[in-house]
Motif scaffolding. Structure first.
Motif, PDB file in Angstrom:
ATOM      1  N   PHE A  77     -12.509 -26.569 -22.476  1.00 43.81           N
ATOM      2  CA  PHE A  77     -11.755 -27.305 -21.409  1.00 43.81           C
ATOM      3  C   PHE A  77     -11.214 -26.247 -20.291  1.00 43.81           C
ATOM      4  CE2 PHE A  77     -11.207 -30.859 -24.595  1.00 43.81           C
ATOM      5  CZ  PHE A  77     -12.066 -31.648 -23.976  1.00 43.81           C
ATOM      6  N   GLY A  78     -10.921 -25.024 -20.711  1.00 42.21           N
ATOM      7  CA  GLY A  78     -10.633 -24.125 -19.766  1.00 42.21           C
ATOM      8  C   GLY A  78     -11.951 -23.680 -18.965  1.00 42.21           C
ATOM      9  N   GLN A  79     -13.218 -23.649 -19.522  1.00 39.22           N
ATOM     10  CA  GLN A  79     -14.322 -23.403 -18.757  1.00 39.22           C
ATOM     11  C   GLN A  79     -14.831 -24.703 -18.001  1.00 39.22           C
ATOM     12  OE1 GLN A  79     -18.379 -22.649 -20.574  1.00 39.22           O
ATOM     13  NE2 GLN A  79     -17.862 -20.820 -19.952  1.00 39.22           N
ATOM     14  N   ARG A  85      -9.568 -27.748 -11.847  1.00 39.53           N
ATOM     15  CA  ARG A  85      -8.501 -27.886 -13.124  1.00 39.53           C
ATOM     16  C   ARG A  85      -7.648 -29.085 -12.926  1.00 39.53           C
ATOM     17  NH1 ARG A  85      -7.943 -21.710 -11.241  1.00 39.53           N
ATOM     18  NH2 ARG A  85      -9.347 -20.757 -12.502  1.00 39.53           N
ATOM     19  N   SER A  86      -7.380 -29.346 -11.728  1.00 33.17           N
ATOM     20  CA  SER A  86      -6.549 -30.503 -11.531  1.00 33.17           C
ATOM     21  C   SER A  86      -7.238 -31.895 -11.872  1.00 33.17           C
ATOM     22  CB  SER A  86      -6.301 -30.915  -9.981  1.00 33.17           C
ATOM     23  OG  SER A  86      -5.236 -29.969  -9.548  1.00 33.17           O
ATOM     24  N   ARG A  87      -8.342 -31.888 -11.717  1.00 34.02           N
ATOM     25  CA  ARG A  87      -9.273 -33.170 -12.263  1.00 34.02           C
ATOM     26  C   ARG A  87      -9.262 -32.899 -14.076  1.00 34.02           C
ATOM     27  NH1 ARG A  87     -13.669 -32.132  -9.527  1.00 34.02           N
ATOM     28  NH2 ARG A  87     -13.111 -33.636  -7.904  1.00 34.02           N
ATOM     29  N   VAL A  88      -9.481 -32.043 -14.360  1.00 36.39           N
ATOM     30  CA  VAL A  88      -9.537 -31.837 -15.891  1.00 36.39           C
ATOM     31  C   VAL A  88      -8.210 -32.385 -16.504  1.00 36.39           C
ATOM     32  CG1 VAL A  88      -9.890 -30.665 -18.216  1.00 36.39           C
ATOM     33  CG2 VAL A  88     -11.473 -30.507 -16.087  1.00 36.39           C
ATOM     34  N   PHE A  89      -7.182 -31.934 -15.812  1.00 35.38           N
ATOM     35  CA  PHE A  89      -5.785 -31.955 -16.303  1.00 35.38           C
ATOM     36  C   PHE A  89      -5.416 -33.531 -16.123  1.00 35.38           C
ATOM     37  CE2 PHE A  89      -1.219 -32.062 -16.316  1.00 35.38           C
ATOM     38  CZ  PHE A  89      -0.751 -31.041 -17.012  1.00 35.38           C
ATOM     39  N   ASN A 107      -5.767 -25.610 -18.913  1.00 39.67           N
ATOM     40  CA  ASN A 107      -5.638 -25.452 -17.536  1.00 39.67           C
ATOM     41  C   ASN A 107      -4.226 -25.279 -16.692  1.00 39.67           C
ATOM     42  OD1 ASN A 107      -8.577 -26.077 -16.467  1.00 39.67           O
ATOM     43  ND2 ASN A 107      -8.284 -27.538 -18.024  1.00 39.67           N
ATOM     44  N   SER A 108      -3.381 -25.390 -17.689  1.00 38.35           N
ATOM     45  CA  SER A 108      -1.874 -25.538 -17.182  1.00 38.35           C
ATOM     46  C   SER A 108      -1.396 -23.905 -16.505  1.00 38.35           C
ATOM     47  CB  SER A 108      -0.791 -25.848 -18.175  1.00 38.35           C
ATOM     48  OG  SER A 108      -0.821 -24.981 -19.038  1.00 38.35           O
ATOM     49  N   TYR A 109      -1.580 -23.025 -17.132  1.00 34.98           N
ATOM     50  CA  TYR A 109      -1.406 -21.691 -16.587  1.00 34.98           C
ATOM     51  C   TYR A 109      -2.055 -21.422 -15.477  1.00 34.98           C
ATOM     52  CZ  TYR A 109       1.114 -20.570 -20.934  1.00 34.98           C
ATOM     53  OH  TYR A 109       2.056 -20.376 -21.928  1.00 34.98           O
ATOM     54  N   ALA A 110      -3.397 -21.572 -15.574  1.00 38.36           N
ATOM     55  CA  ALA A 110      -4.207 -21.507 -14.279  1.00 38.36           C
ATOM     56  C   ALA A 110      -3.680 -22.374 -13.070  1.00 38.36           C
ATOM     57  CB  ALA A 110      -5.667 -21.677 -14.542  1.00 38.36           C
ATOM     58  N   LEU A 111      -3.302 -23.451 -13.169  1.00 43.74           N
ATOM     59  CA  LEU A 111      -2.628 -24.347 -12.136  1.00 43.74           C
ATOM     60  C   LEU A 111      -1.689 -23.634 -11.544  1.00 43.74           C
ATOM     61  CD1 LEU A 111      -2.952 -28.119 -13.318  1.00 43.74           C
ATOM     62  CD2 LEU A 111      -4.041 -27.159 -11.442  1.00 43.74           C
ATOM     63  N   VAL A 112      -0.762 -22.964 -12.436  1.00 43.65           N
ATOM     64  CA  VAL A 112       0.432 -22.483 -11.930  1.00 43.65           C
ATOM     65  C   VAL A 112      -0.089 -21.303 -11.169  1.00 43.65           C
ATOM     66  CG1 VAL A 112       2.689 -21.215 -12.521  1.00 43.65           C
ATOM     67  CG2 VAL A 112       2.030 -23.456 -13.680  1.00 43.65           C
ATOM     68  N   PHE A 164      -0.862 -33.498  -7.146  1.00 44.74           N
ATOM     69  CA  PHE A 164      -1.659 -32.103  -7.470  1.00 44.74           C
ATOM     70  C   PHE A 164      -2.822 -31.885  -6.408  1.00 44.74           C
ATOM     71  CE2 PHE A 164      -1.554 -31.400 -12.269  1.00 44.74           C
ATOM     72  CZ  PHE A 164       0.027 -31.483 -12.199  1.00 44.74           C
ATOM     73  N   PRO A 165      -3.109 -30.646  -6.326  1.00 40.27           N
ATOM     74  CA  PRO A 165      -3.962 -30.136  -5.212  1.00 40.27           C
ATOM     75  C   PRO A 165      -5.132 -30.881  -5.589  1.00 40.27           C
ATOM     76  CG  PRO A 165      -3.819 -28.397  -6.871  1.00 40.27           C
ATOM     77  CD  PRO A 165      -2.728 -29.625  -6.986  1.00 40.27           C
ATOM     78  N   LYS A 166      -6.279 -31.155  -4.525  1.00 37.07           N
ATOM     79  CA  LYS A 166      -7.839 -31.609  -4.706  1.00 37.07           C
ATOM     80  C   LYS A 166      -8.521 -30.202  -4.796  1.00 37.07           C
ATOM     81  CE  LYS A 166      -6.129 -36.086  -4.119  1.00 37.07           C
ATOM     82  NZ  LYS A 166      -4.916 -35.825  -4.172  1.00 37.07           N
ATOM     83  N   ASN A 167      -8.768 -29.941  -6.190  1.00 38.79           N
ATOM     84  CA  ASN A 167      -9.742 -28.738  -6.357  1.00 38.79           C
ATOM     85  C   ASN A 167     -11.088 -29.269  -6.052  1.00 38.79           C
ATOM     86  OD1 ASN A 167      -7.919 -27.930  -9.221  1.00 38.79           O
ATOM     87  ND2 ASN A 167      -7.707 -27.002  -7.145  1.00 38.79           N
ATOM     88  N   LYS A 168     -11.792 -28.235  -5.434  1.00 38.39           N
ATOM     89  CA  LYS A 168     -13.406 -28.456  -5.312  1.00 38.39           C
ATOM     90  C   LYS A 168     -14.010 -28.033  -6.475  1.00 38.39           C
ATOM     91  CE  LYS A 168     -12.923 -27.460  -0.354  1.00 38.39           C
ATOM     92  NZ  LYS A 168     -13.463 -26.703   0.733  1.00 38.39           N
ATOM     93  N   SER A 169     -14.978 -28.849  -6.812  1.00 41.45           N
ATOM     94  CA  SER A 169     -15.780 -28.279  -7.920  1.00 41.45           C
ATOM     95  C   SER A 169     -16.598 -27.086  -7.658  1.00 41.45           C
ATOM     96  CB  SER A 169     -16.692 -29.463  -8.376  1.00 41.45           C
ATOM     97  OG  SER A 169     -16.001 -30.609  -8.679  1.00 41.45           O
TER      98      SER A 169
END
Length: 437
Positions: free
Chosen positions: A64-66, A73-77, A117-122, A184-189
């Protein structure tokens, strides 16, 4: 880059959900006697409800990190939050052990999606000069979650059936989900079509066989050899693929590797206390779930003061020295527990709970900061997922080893095979649980 208010709000939402996810790894511990009676199973069997959740997280974290790197990351979270809530509802339905286990499996998948994805989101949210403070605050939620589960469970069991230890997630989880959708930010795929599915499968098999190896008596050595073989295959695969789940180059950063190893060992030991303390208080000292819950809340309450103070010290003094002091306090707490004779309770238990809270805060807060700052920025997403993976593996081993040792020694002293602590002579439970925690 988000505004300061938005950044700290995002961190608060991640921390609250992280707290809830970590709590669910230990909240079942205090309900073991109640669940065993209600489902007509042994207390040993109920440990599956804890370990199945943790092993699912271990098996899927890197995947799930990948996926977070690929699809946002926001979407998966956000999807992970929804999956976790559905699993909580399913686990709370109860009735049969298989239903609870299925719910815990779904919970574990959702928890893994968020934790990976939490650490990477921070890291994406905060500027570099504020990362240490942000990770320190997130460490507070992690520490509180790891320590508060049994205490919260005991308070819930005073008024409600055991099912509500899972359903209590629903209101807070829904609030977190709404906040995630808004702020949460809108991450681009960044989808490239390169997901390491084979590596994910081998890692899941390795995690499963490792768990079986720690629970099997007759063929544990065979399962351990199989785990080692699968781990070797995983290592070979990760060296060849273009985008590996785990880039082993990250372990070349010695400070990262050393801090991660020490944290791994500390989580194994900490879960001995988490699993056995409720059994000791309820079955050996004959305290009610309510009294047990109050006593187990001592540690998280002390952590509310100790963790922010540890974070403050971490920003101003030598973090490695702070870790050493924290680990020394934890070792001292374990020694005093081992020397206990179950007298002077609950004063003795409260004293050791305070030591554990202080030691955990002083150790874990600088450790999380060191782990995340010991690698280059481009590897912090992997560092965060690896940090979570190591923590969960430590919790799994702590759960299974504490349970295995407890029931094996209980069988030895009882001169018969014992798989449940219900109805076993009080002095056996007292001697063993105090000695092990």
């Amino acid at each position: 880059m988000q505004s300061p208010i938005q950044r700290w709000t995002i961190l608060s939402v991640i921390g609250l959900f992280f707290f809830m996810v970590i709590v669910d790894g230990s909240i079942v511990a205090i309900a073991i006697p109640a669940i065993a009676r209600d489902l007509s199973i042994t207390t040993g069997a109920t440990t599956l409800i804890i370990s199945s959740y943790l092993i699912t997280i271990c098996a899927t974290l890197l995947l799930f990190g990948q996926l977070g790197d690929q699809f946002g990351r926001s979407r998966v979270f956000k999807w992970g939050t929804l999956v976790f809530l559905f699993g909580s509802f399913l686990a709370g339905l109860g009735g049969y052990l298989v239903v609870v286990l299925l719910g815990r499996l779904v919970q574990g998948i959702g928890a893994s999606m968020t934790m990976a994805n939490s650490y990477a989101l921070v890291t994406d949210t905060f500027p570099p000069e504020q990362l240490g403070r942000a990770f320190g605050i997130e460490g507070i939620f992690i520490s509180l979650g790891a320590l508060a589960g049994p205490g919260l469970g005991g308070l819930i069991l005073v008024q409600l059936p055991w099912n509500y230890i899972f359903w209590v997630n629903l209101p807070l989880g829904l609030l977190c989900l709404l906040a995630e959708l808004v702020i949460f930010p809108k991450n681009k795929s960044q989808h490239s079509g390169r997901i390491d599915w084979l590596g994910a499968l081998i890692l899941a098999l390795a995690a499963s066989t490792l768990y079986v190896a720690t629970t099997q008596v007759s063929y544990w050595w065979l399962m351990l050899l199989l785990t080692m073989g699968l781990s070797y295959v995983f290592w070979r695969i990760e060296r060849r693929v273009t985008l590996p789940l785990l880039d082993f180059k990250i372990f070349r950063y010695h400070l990262f590797s050393q801090s991660l190893l020490v944290a791994f060992l500390s989580f194994i030991v900490s879960y001995f206390f988490t699993i056995l303390a409720p059994l000791y208080l309820q079955l050996a000292l004959k305290y009610s779930p309510g009294v047990t819950g109050v006593l187990l809340m001592v540690t998280p309450i002390v952590s509310l003061v100790a963790s922010p103070l540890a974070g403050y010290l971490s920003d101003r003094y030598d973090q490695r020295l702070e870790m050493l002091i924290g680990m020394t306090i934890l070792v001292g707490a374990q020694l005093t527990l081992a020397l206990s004779t179950a007298q002077y309770e609950p004063t003795y238990f409260i004293f050791n709970s305070v030591l554990i809270a202080i030691g955990t805060a002083v150790f874990s807060t600088p450790n999380n900061v060191i782990v995340m700052q010991a690698v280059p920025n481009k590897m912090r997403g992997l560092a965060g997922a690896t940090n979570s993976l190591v923590r969960e593996f430590g919790l799994v081993l702590g759960t299974t080893l504490s349970t295995l040792i407890f029931y094996r020694l209980l069988s030895f002293f009882s001169h018969r095979s014992v798989s449940t602590a219900l109805g076993v002579a009080r002095h056996f439970c007292s001697r063993l649980s105090v000695a092990l925690i």
